[in-house]
Design a protein around this motif. Structure first.
Motif, PDB file in Angstrom:
ATOM      1  N   ILE A  72     -27.973   7.775  22.661  1.00 19.10           N
ATOM      2  CA  ILE A  72     -27.531   6.433  22.290  1.00 19.10           C
ATOM      3  C   ILE A  72     -26.282   6.574  21.419  1.00 19.10           C
ATOM      4  CG2 ILE A  72     -28.991   6.340  20.221  1.00 19.10           C
ATOM      5  CD1 ILE A  72     -29.301   3.344  20.696  1.00 19.10           C
ATOM      6  N   THR A  73     -25.355   5.679  21.570  1.00 12.60           N
ATOM      7  CA  THR A  73     -24.150   5.729  20.754  1.00 12.60           C
ATOM      8  C   THR A  73     -23.628   4.315  20.552  1.00 12.60           C
ATOM      9  OG1 THR A  73     -21.933   6.674  20.548  1.00 12.60           O
ATOM     10  CG2 THR A  73     -22.660   6.083  22.759  1.00 12.60           C
ATOM     11  N   GLN A  74     -22.998   4.083  19.428  1.00 13.72           N
ATOM     12  CA  GLN A  74     -22.422   2.772  19.170  1.00 13.72           C
ATOM     13  C   GLN A  74     -21.248   2.916  18.206  1.00 13.72           C
ATOM     14  OE1 GLN A  74     -25.857   0.738  17.603  1.00 13.72           O
ATOM     15  NE2 GLN A  74     -25.304   1.169  15.497  1.00 13.72           N
ATOM     16  N   LEU A  75     -20.383   1.923  18.236  1.00 18.16           N
ATOM     17  CA  LEU A  75     -19.214   1.884  17.366  1.00 18.16           C
ATOM     18  C   LEU A  75     -19.277   0.639  16.500  1.00 18.16           C
ATOM     19  CD1 LEU A  75     -16.802   2.981  20.115  1.00 18.16           C
ATOM     20  CD2 LEU A  75     -16.502   3.857  17.814  1.00 18.16           C
ATOM     21  N   THR A  76     -18.920   0.782  15.229  1.00 18.40           N
ATOM     22  CA  THR A  76     -18.938  -0.356  14.313  1.00 18.40           C
ATOM     23  C   THR A  76     -17.608  -0.445  13.581  1.00 18.40           C
ATOM     24  OG1 THR A  76     -21.323  -0.153  13.970  1.00 18.40           O
ATOM     25  CG2 THR A  76     -20.088  -1.428  12.340  1.00 18.40           C
ATOM     26  N   ILE A  77     -17.045  -1.637  13.556  1.00 16.21           N
ATOM     27  CA  ILE A  77     -15.824  -1.901  12.786  1.00 16.21           C
ATOM     28  C   ILE A  77     -16.198  -2.788  11.605  1.00 16.21           C
ATOM     29  CG2 ILE A  77     -13.575  -3.027  12.800  1.00 16.21           C
ATOM     30  CD1 ILE A  77     -13.293  -2.319  15.682  1.00 16.21           C
TER      31      ILE A  77
ATOM     32  N   PHE B 199     -20.357  -2.440  18.668  1.00 19.40           N
ATOM     33  CA  PHE B 199     -20.319  -2.336  20.118  1.00 19.40           C
ATOM     34  C   PHE B 199     -21.387  -1.341  20.562  1.00 19.40           C
ATOM     35  CE2 PHE B 199     -16.161  -3.413  18.604  1.00 19.40           C
ATOM     36  CZ  PHE B 199     -15.598  -4.261  19.546  1.00 19.40           C
ATOM     37  N   GLY B 200     -22.101  -1.660  21.632  1.00 17.61           N
ATOM     38  CA  GLY B 200     -23.073  -0.714  22.159  1.00 17.61           C
ATOM     39  C   GLY B 200     -24.479  -1.249  22.028  1.00 17.61           C
ATOM     40  N   PRO B 201     -25.480  -0.400  22.311  1.00 19.41           N
ATOM     41  CA  PRO B 201     -25.329   1.032  22.643  1.00 19.41           C
ATOM     42  C   PRO B 201     -24.697   1.240  24.009  1.00 19.41           C
ATOM     43  CG  PRO B 201     -27.595   0.334  22.934  1.00 19.41           C
ATOM     44  CD  PRO B 201     -26.879  -0.838  22.328  1.00 19.41           C
ATOM     45  N   CYS B 202     -24.058   2.406  24.171  1.00 16.44           N
ATOM     46  CA  CYS B 202     -23.431   2.744  25.431  1.00 16.44           C
ATOM     47  C   CYS B 202     -23.516   4.255  25.607  1.00 16.44           C
ATOM     48  CB  CYS B 202     -21.975   2.266  25.458  1.00 16.44           C
ATOM     49  SG  CYS B 202     -20.994   2.797  24.041  1.00 16.44           S
ATOM     50  N   ASP B 203     -23.155   4.732  26.787  1.00 22.67           N
ATOM     51  CA  ASP B 203     -23.221   6.173  26.999  1.00 22.67           C
ATOM     52  C   ASP B 203     -21.978   6.838  26.416  1.00 22.67           C
ATOM     53  OD1 ASP B 203     -21.085   6.072  28.842  1.00 22.67           O
ATOM     54  OD2 ASP B 203     -22.446   5.789  30.523  1.00 22.67           O
ATOM     55  N   HIS B 204     -21.975   8.165  26.449  1.00 26.10           N
ATOM     56  CA  HIS B 204     -20.935   8.922  25.775  1.00 26.10           C
ATOM     57  C   HIS B 204     -19.550   8.622  26.338  1.00 26.10           C
ATOM     58  CE1 HIS B 204     -19.013  13.042  24.781  1.00 26.10           C
ATOM     59  NE2 HIS B 204     -18.833  12.214  23.789  1.00 26.10           N
ATOM     60  N   GLN B 205     -19.405   8.587  27.651  1.00 25.11           N
ATOM     61  CA  GLN B 205     -18.095   8.335  28.247  1.00 25.11           C
ATOM     62  C   GLN B 205     -17.584   6.946  27.898  1.00 25.11           C
ATOM     63  OE1 GLN B 205     -18.218   9.195  32.422  1.00 25.11           O
ATOM     64  NE2 GLN B 205     -18.446  11.390  32.135  1.00 25.11           N
TER      65      GLN B 205
END
Length: 239
Positions: A142-147, A181-187
């Motif tokens: 699992i991966t996500q980005l936060t601003i 944003f996410g969760p999304c896969d690594h790519q």
């Protein structure tokens, strides 16, 4: 940019035109750091463009790319004794998102004090990944980005500019807004992160520092956090 097809980069060797300077290297060298922009670009996750001679084209400083490429080849940073462009090289390393090189270059030294009629605006971007030890190699589960920013206009611009991404949360507290944003896969995460970094930079922000934090949550699982802090100087409005 038009989408490039790495399938026709036959063999292991690639020619790059970086700002008018042509380099020839291997795909394995360009992919040495998978999380970097070059790693994503030459894995086929990001669009590419070619020049009239068929070289992959990158519109950046061609002379400084020599040091970027040598670092990719050796994982060591070697600069001339009289090298005076460290800050420019740091910006190039930030553009390509080669974190080990950024660590070698160190955090930028504080410049002269800002004039009293100016202040800094800050945007923080963080990437959180949970890694499973059960697979070999280690896989992102699992991966996500936060601003996080106090600038509502920046978040609104991101909201309209990244509509295709799954944006999970918008939370306001202490005049700060977090946008996840996410969760999304690594790519997906790498592609989104490169786009966000470019978006923030085009808004006039420059990177202040980066850091990486590793945590073991359970015996079979690790969490890796990457964090970037961006700043831009803005004139105070006098009432």
């Amino acid at each position: 940019m038009e989408n490039g097809d790495l399938g026709h980069a036959r063999g292991e060797f690639v020619s790059l035109n970086v700002g008018g300077c042509v380099y020839r290297t291997s795909l394995s060298t360009l992919r040495r750091y998978p999380d970097s922009m070059l790693g994503a670009m030459f894995r086929g996750d990001l669009p590419t463009v070619r020049d009239a001679q068929g070289n992959y084209f990158i519109d950046r400083d061609g002379t400084l790319f020599r040091y970027i490429l040598n670092f990719l080849r050796t994982s060591e940073l070697t600069l001339p004794c009289d090298f005076k462009e460290t800050e420019l090289l740091r910006k190039e390393a930030d553009f390509y998102q080669i974190e080990p090189l950024l660590h070698c270059l160190g955090d930028p030294k504080p410049s002269a004090l800002y004039p009293t009629d100016s202040y800094e605006e800050v945007v923080e971007l963080s990437s959180t990944r949970k890694l499973s030890k059960y697979s070999n190699p280690v896989a992102v589960i699992i991966t996500q980005l936060t601003i996080t920013t106090k600038l509502q206009s920046v978040l609104e611009a991101i909201s309209s500019g990244f509509t295709k991404w799954n944006k999970h949360m918008m939370d306001t507290r202490d005049y700060q807004v977090s946008f996840t944003f996410g969760p999304c896969d690594h790519q997906q995460e790498v592609s989104l992160r490169v786009h966000l970094l470019e978006f923030i930079s085009k808004a006039g922000f420059t990177i202040r520092n980066t850091r990486v934090h590793h945590m073991s949550e359970r015996a079979n699982e690790n969490t890796v956090e990457h964090h970037w802090t961006f700043c831009r100087r803005t004139q105070k409005v006098h009432e």
